[in-house]
Motif scaffolding. Structure first.
Motif, PDB file in Angstrom:
ATOM      1  N   VAL A 104       0.843  -1.201   0.000  1.00  0.00           N
ATOM      2  CA  VAL A 104       0.000   0.000   0.000  1.00  0.00           C
ATOM      3  C   VAL A 104       0.875   1.246   0.000  1.00  0.00           C
ATOM      4  N   GLN A 105       1.924   1.232   0.790  1.00  0.00           N
ATOM      5  CA  GLN A 105       2.835   2.379   0.839  1.00  0.00           C
ATOM      6  C   GLN A 105       3.430   2.659  -0.546  1.00  0.00           C
ATOM      7  N   GLU A 106       3.826   1.617  -1.241  1.00  0.00           N
ATOM      8  CA  GLU A 106       4.373   1.770  -2.592  1.00  0.00           C
ATOM      9  C   GLU A 106       3.308   2.301  -3.548  1.00  0.00           C
ATOM     10  N   LEU A 107       2.105   1.769  -3.459  1.00  0.00           N
ATOM     11  CA  LEU A 107       1.020   2.228  -4.331  1.00  0.00           C
ATOM     12  C   LEU A 107       0.678   3.692  -4.059  1.00  0.00           C
ATOM     13  N   VAL A 108       0.623   4.068  -2.799  1.00  0.00           N
ATOM     14  CA  VAL A 108       0.332   5.465  -2.449  1.00  0.00           C
ATOM     15  C   VAL A 108       1.424   6.377  -3.004  1.00  0.00           C
ATOM     16  N   SER A 109       2.659   5.954  -2.895  1.00  0.00           N
ATOM     17  CA  SER A 109       3.760   6.753  -3.452  1.00  0.00           C
ATOM     18  C   SER A 109       3.588   6.943  -4.951  1.00  0.00           C
ATOM     19  N   ARG A 110       3.177   5.885  -5.631  1.00  0.00           N
ATOM     20  CA  ARG A 110       2.951   5.992  -7.082  1.00  0.00           C
ATOM     21  C   ARG A 110       1.764   6.892  -7.393  1.00  0.00           C
ATOM     22  N   VAL A 111       0.708   6.796  -6.592  1.00  0.00           N
ATOM     23  CA  VAL A 111      -0.489   7.604  -6.829  1.00  0.00           C
ATOM     24  C   VAL A 111      -0.179   9.089  -6.681  1.00  0.00           C
ATOM     25  N   ILE A 112       0.589   9.450  -5.667  1.00  0.00           N
ATOM     26  CA  ILE A 112       0.827  10.874  -5.411  1.00  0.00           C
ATOM     27  C   ILE A 112       2.028  11.432  -6.158  1.00  0.00           C
ATOM     28  N   ALA A 113       2.788  10.578  -6.823  1.00  0.00           N
ATOM     29  CA  ALA A 113       3.957  11.056  -7.567  1.00  0.00           C
ATOM     30  C   ALA A 113       3.508  11.963  -8.713  1.00  0.00           C
ATOM     31  N   VAL A 114       4.171  13.081  -8.833  1.00  0.00           N
ATOM     32  CA  VAL A 114       3.864  14.025  -9.911  1.00  0.00           C
ATOM     33  C   VAL A 114       5.039  14.016 -10.872  1.00  0.00           C
ATOM     34  N   ASP A 115       4.759  13.647 -12.103  1.00  0.00           N
ATOM     35  CA  ASP A 115       5.840  13.595 -13.080  1.00  0.00           C
ATOM     36  C   ASP A 115       5.511  14.397 -14.335  1.00  0.00           C
ATOM     37  N   HIS A 116       4.561  15.277 -14.216  1.00  0.00           N
ATOM     38  CA  HIS A 116       4.130  16.024 -15.386  1.00  0.00           C
ATOM     39  C   HIS A 116       4.825  17.374 -15.539  1.00  0.00           C
ATOM     40  N   PHE A 117       5.832  17.637 -14.737  1.00  0.00           N
ATOM     41  CA  PHE A 117       6.510  18.915 -14.798  1.00  0.00           C
ATOM     42  C   PHE A 117       8.003  18.701 -14.989  1.00  0.00           C
ATOM     43  N   THR A 118       8.572  19.451 -15.893  1.00  0.00           N
ATOM     44  CA  THR A 118      10.014  19.390 -16.084  1.00  0.00           C
ATOM     45  C   THR A 118      10.677  20.214 -14.989  1.00  0.00           C
ATOM     46  N   PRO A 119      11.958  19.982 -14.720  1.00  0.00           N
ATOM     47  CA  PRO A 119      12.647  20.809 -13.723  1.00  0.00           C
ATOM     48  C   PRO A 119      12.580  22.301 -14.058  1.00  0.00           C
ATOM     49  N   GLU A 120      12.589  22.626 -15.352  1.00  0.00           N
ATOM     50  CA  GLU A 120      12.524  24.028 -15.754  1.00  0.00           C
ATOM     51  C   GLU A 120      11.175  24.653 -15.387  1.00  0.00           C
ATOM     52  N   GLU A 121      10.108  23.860 -15.476  1.00  0.00           N
ATOM     53  CA  GLU A 121       8.784  24.372 -15.126  1.00  0.00           C
ATOM     54  C   GLU A 121       8.642  24.578 -13.622  1.00  0.00           C
ATOM     55  N   VAL A 122       9.301  23.743 -12.850  1.00  0.00           N
ATOM     56  CA  VAL A 122       9.189  23.803 -11.401  1.00  0.00           C
ATOM     57  C   VAL A 122      10.120  24.865 -10.814  1.00  0.00           C
ATOM     58  N   ALA A 123      11.266  25.075 -11.422  1.00  0.00           N
ATOM     59  CA  ALA A 123      12.300  25.955 -10.871  1.00  0.00           C
ATOM     60  C   ALA A 123      11.801  27.343 -10.470  1.00  0.00           C
ATOM     61  N   PRO A 124      10.984  28.017 -11.277  1.00  0.00           N
ATOM     62  CA  PRO A 124      10.550  29.360 -10.857  1.00  0.00           C
ATOM     63  C   PRO A 124       9.702  29.358  -9.588  1.00  0.00           C
ATOM     64  N   HIS A 125       9.148  28.225  -9.229  1.00  0.00           N
ATOM     65  CA  HIS A 125       8.275  28.148  -8.059  1.00  0.00           C
ATOM     66  C   HIS A 125       8.964  27.536  -6.849  1.00  0.00           C
ATOM     67  N   TYR A 126      10.181  27.071  -7.038  1.00  0.00           N
ATOM     68  CA  TYR A 126      10.910  26.430  -5.949  1.00  0.00           C
ATOM     69  C   TYR A 126      11.521  27.496  -5.054  1.00  0.00           C
ATOM     70  N   VAL A 127      11.283  27.371  -3.775  1.00  0.00           N
ATOM     71  CA  VAL A 127      11.840  28.320  -2.812  1.00  0.00           C
ATOM     72  C   VAL A 127      12.847  27.568  -1.960  1.00  0.00           C
ATOM     73  N   ARG A 128      14.086  28.017  -2.010  1.00  0.00           N
ATOM     74  CA  ARG A 128      15.139  27.381  -1.223  1.00  0.00           C
ATOM     75  C   ARG A 128      15.052  27.838   0.229  1.00  0.00           C
ATOM     76  N   PRO A 129      15.546  27.021   1.162  1.00  0.00           N
ATOM     77  CA  PRO A 129      15.547  27.443   2.566  1.00  0.00           C
ATOM     78  C   PRO A 129      16.247  28.792   2.718  1.00  0.00           C
ATOM     79  N   GLY A 130      15.631  29.670   3.480  1.00  0.00           N
ATOM     80  CA  GLY A 130      16.198  30.996   3.699  1.00  0.00           C
ATOM     81  C   GLY A 130      15.823  31.998   2.623  1.00  0.00           C
ATOM     82  N   GLN A 131      15.090  31.548   1.625  1.00  0.00           N
ATOM     83  CA  GLN A 131      14.688  32.411   0.521  1.00  0.00           C
ATOM     84  C   GLN A 131      13.175  32.613   0.609  1.00  0.00           C
TER      85      GLN A 131
END
Length: 129
Positions: free
Chosen positions: A89-116
């Motif tokens: 179940v843990q493995e299945l839940v991980s697969r269900v919630i995994a998001v793979d529809h975004f490239t790193p370039e699409e995510v980068a503008p929204h990523y906030v690093r610690p302290g930022q």
């Protein structure tokens, strides 16, 4: 609470609500994966409760570096079958919630690093324009 239970339990209510919705039976398809995972998660509910009770009592620890399911099995809190079901179940839940529809370039503008702050990203985006 009863309404949520009715929606999450295979049966008449859920069937009526999903009657006109395509639901794949293929576990490699996102909707099929949900359909595949749901009965397994329901079947493992008692084992999940046993594990959660053991964690609350301090009999089992849940950290990033240990496997609480294996620990609970080793301590006799879970049976081998329960541990196997929970791990699945843990493995299945991980697969269900995994998001793979975004490239790193699409995510980068929204990523906030610690302290930022989020504004730091917006300021650099505006400066680039």
């Amino acid at each position: 609470r009863e309404a949520v239970r009715a929606l999450l339990t295979p049966g008449e209510v859920r069937d009526r609500l999903t009657r006109d919705i395509f639901i794949s039976q293929d576990p490699d398809d996102p909707t099929g994966l949900l359909e595949h995972a749901l009965p397994k998660a329901i079947a493992a509910e008692e084992a999940t409760r046993k594990l959660e009770r053991a964690i609350r009592k301090g009999e089992v620890r849940r950290t990033h570096v240990n496997d609480p399911i294996a620990d609970a099995e080793a301590k006799g809190i879970l049976t081998g079958d329960e541990a196997k079901a929970l791990a699945e179940v843990q493995e299945l839940v991980s697969r269900v919630i995994a998001v793979d529809h975004f490239t790193p370039e699409e995510v980068a503008p929204h990523y906030v690093r610690p302290g930022q702050s989020r504004n730091d990203n917006r300021d650099s985006e505006q400066a680039a324009e």
